[in-house]
Scaffold this motif. Sequence first.
Motif, short mmCIF file in Angstrom:
data_model
loop_
_atom_site.label_atom_id
_atom_site.label_comp_id
_atom_site.label_asym_id
_atom_site.label_seq_id
_atom_site.Cartn_x
_atom_site.Cartn_y
_atom_site.Cartn_z
N SER A 1 15.94 70.35 37.32
CA SER A 1 16.81 70.79 38.41
C SER A 1 16.33 70.32 39.78
CB SER A 1 16.98 72.31 38.40
OG SER A 1 15.74 72.94 38.57
N ARG A 2 15.02 70.21 39.98
CA ARG A 2 14.51 69.70 41.26
C ARG A 2 14.90 68.24 41.45
NH1 ARG A 2 8.83 71.92 39.82
NH2 ARG A 2 9.36 70.35 38.33
N GLN A 3 14.80 67.48 40.36
CA GLN A 3 15.19 66.07 40.42
C GLN A 3 16.69 65.97 40.70
OE1 GLN A 3 14.93 63.79 36.73
NE2 GLN A 3 14.04 62.10 37.86
N GLN A 4 17.47 66.85 40.11
CA GLN A 4 18.92 66.83 40.31
C GLN A 4 19.26 67.11 41.78
OE1 GLN A 4 21.25 68.86 37.38
NE2 GLN A 4 22.93 69.19 38.79
N ILE A 5 18.58 68.04 42.40
CA ILE A 5 18.83 68.35 43.81
C ILE A 5 18.53 67.13 44.67
CG2 ILE A 5 18.03 69.74 45.77
CD1 ILE A 5 17.71 72.06 43.68
N GLY A 6 17.40 66.47 44.42
CA GLY A 6 17.05 65.27 45.17
C GLY A 6 18.08 64.17 44.99
N LEU A 7 18.54 63.99 43.76
CA LEU A 7 19.53 62.96 43.47
C LEU A 7 20.86 63.29 44.14
CD1 LEU A 7 20.21 60.36 41.96
CD2 LEU A 7 20.76 61.75 39.97
N LEU A 8 21.27 64.55 44.10
CA LEU A 8 22.53 64.95 44.73
C LEU A 8 22.48 64.74 46.25
CD1 LEU A 8 23.43 68.12 42.64
CD2 LEU A 8 24.53 65.87 42.55
N LYS A 9 21.33 64.94 46.86
CA LYS A 9 21.19 64.67 48.30
C LYS A 9 21.42 63.18 48.58
CE LYS A 9 18.04 68.45 49.49
NZ LYS A 9 16.67 68.78 49.90
N LYS A 10 20.88 62.33 47.72
CA LYS A 10 21.07 60.89 47.89
C LYS A 10 22.53 60.51 47.70
CE LYS A 10 16.40 59.71 46.58
NZ LYS A 10 15.52 58.88 45.77
N ILE A 11 23.19 61.15 46.74
CA ILE A 11 24.60 60.87 46.50
C ILE A 11 25.44 61.33 47.70
CG2 ILE A 11 26.59 61.49 45.06
CD1 ILE A 11 24.62 61.43 42.65
N MET A 12 25.07 62.41 48.34
CA MET A 12 25.80 62.88 49.52
C MET A 12 25.70 61.86 50.65
SD MET A 12 27.42 65.56 48.80
CE MET A 12 27.50 65.30 47.04
N LYS A 13 24.57 61.18 50.78
CA LYS A 13 24.44 60.13 51.78
C LYS A 13 25.39 58.98 51.46
CE LYS A 13 19.70 61.05 53.19
NZ LYS A 13 18.31 60.58 53.20
N ILE A 14 25.50 58.64 50.19
CA ILE A 14 26.43 57.58 49.76
C ILE A 14 27.85 58.01 50.10
CG2 ILE A 14 27.40 56.40 47.74
CD1 ILE A 14 24.53 56.73 46.47
#
Length: 165
Positions: free
Chosen positions: A122-135
Amino acid sequence: MLFKTIGGVTAMGSILNERFILLNADVKSFEDCIFLMAARFEESGAVQPGYGDAVAEREKTLPTGLRGKGVNLAIPHADGRLVIEPAVGIITPKKPVQCRLMGEPGTAVDCELIMPLAIRDSRQQIGLLKKIMKILNSEQLLEKIRKSESKPEILELLKDLNSDL
């Protein structure tokens, strides 16, 4: 460090690779996108059987469609219990597919970019979702991804997804 061979290419710690990029996919629906990528994830050993069903079921109550700047996208995923190794897919359908909007399940949006996720931690998912929000907030990047006809170009455009994961 994670090493795995996918499609004859050894990737070191990469969750996005050419095998998980489908450009101009001939799909009829958002659900087709979910099961198409789930099959790719399963063939590569990233997820266990049933992952596609879990994602489709989750979409019924927690839709993942998002309005982007000029390009709508969806990030279908399920909880990590069926995930073996993290993976991110990219699908650009030939024609936009309808997906229900996150936070507004009664509203459908035409999505031109689908980014299926298979994340266990879940921590990795949060980090990935933050990157997707930038995209999501970069109209120029979204357009480049949508119009691209080159898997290496997509990998270069989204190289930040593989960093720090």
